[in-house]
Design an enzyme around this catalytic site. Structure first.
Site: not given
Ligand code: GLN
Length: 313
Positions: A68, A71, A195, A247, A265
């Protein structure tokens, strides 16, 4: 923020050593084998100041899945593409919910709370994709990262991307749901494909810290002078990182670290000390909110030892 002239090299190497010795590591992500199999004992850290001085510790040159954290860069590209029209499709408020929550999206008519939860990042990806083919879009995202990091070796881990796609039922649900409200313009499969692939970009802490440097310096890379975005836009991306970058753990991160940051993650965190430095940490074990456990502690220690915080000293 003022520079107290701390011994950064020492601080970074001390923190890396201390983190490597800790036994509380959190849990690595298990939803795909490529993340589940990463050694939880890894720890890396890289800090680059505005003069380009780089300080590293631990596994700072080992590529990991940025997930993420990508992003931040897709948001930068989407704002460059459509400007403030982006905010018709995605909000700017912290979600107070897990990153892959479905419930909130229904209550809010398919408009995601912010660009960093999964639904919001999928909507941002869709904006970059409009008028292009998925392959071109992905190339554009990768080249942007290579450009801001000044490193053409940055790559997409195709195995991670394939696993994300194979297991991405919840992301597909979020995307289809947004599509039903007309928030997504492109075929859902295309948007999800881009994505999944940008989440699968692999970078080291050193590369990531360099990639974030423009956010610490009003939108301009201080080393080569390249203007990436306006100062106003950099300030706003930093604000979103602070309020939404972790988050449901964003409040805690602001409280403990006091710097804008974005987690993934894969266990990485990119943090920005405006006017001072860009910092990347990597420790694969996560806390309950899906943020790197030791990564956050390392940044908390950095903030404590340097006195860096956007909230005062
Ligand atoms: N690729 C992961 C997902 O879409 C990214 C989520 C994350 O890094 N929090 O679940």
């Amino acid at each position: 923020m003022s520079m107290a002239d701390p011994d950064l090299a020492r601080i970074v190497s001390d923190i890396a050593e201390e983190m490597s010795a800790r036994t509380d590591r959190g849990q690595v992500a298990t939803y795909i084998p490529e993340l589940a199999n990463v050694d939880p004992a890894r720890f890396g850290m890289a800090l680059i100041d505005l003069d380009g001085h780089t300080h590293v510790g631990g596994d700072a040159d080992m590529p990991f899945s940025i997930q993420s954290i990508s992003k931040v860069f897709t948001l930068t590209l989407a704002l460059g593409r459509v400007g403030d029209r982006l905010w018709r499709k995605v909000g700017r408020e912290p979600s107070g919910n897990p990153f892959n929550s479905i419930v909130q999206l229904e209550r809010e008519m398919g408009v995601p709370r912010n660009p960093f939860i999964n639904a919001g990042a999928i909507a941002v990806t869709d904006v970059i994709l409009s008028g292009r083919q998925p392959r071109e879009t992905l190339g554009e995202i990768l080249r942007f990262l290579q450009f801001v990091a000044e490193d053409e070796t940055i790559f997409i881990d195709q195995e991670v991307a394939a696993s994300e796609k194979r297991t991405g039922f919840r992301n597909a649900a979020l995307a289809n749901y947004m599509k039903s409200f007309g928030v997504l313009e492109n075929p859902v499969d295309f948007t999800l494909g881009v994505y999944f692939h940008h989440c699968a970009i692999a970078m080291s802490c050193r590369q990531l810290a360099r990639a974030g440097l423009f956010l610490a310096n009003n939108g301009r890379n201080p080393v080569n002078g390249h203007s990436v975005i306006s100062a106003e836009r950099a300030r706003r991306i930093n604000a979103l990182m602070l309020t939404c970058g972790h988050y449901d753990g964003s409040g805690e991160f602001a409280y403990r670290v006091g710097l804008p940051g974005k987690s993934g993650v894969g266990g990485g965190i990119l943090a920005v000390a405006p006017g001072l430095a860009s910092v990347a940490v990597w420790a694969p074990g996560l806390d309950e909110a899906g943020n790197s456990h030791l990564g956050r502690i390392a940044l908390e220690e950095l903030a404590r030892r340097t006195g860096w915080s956007i909230f005062g000293h």
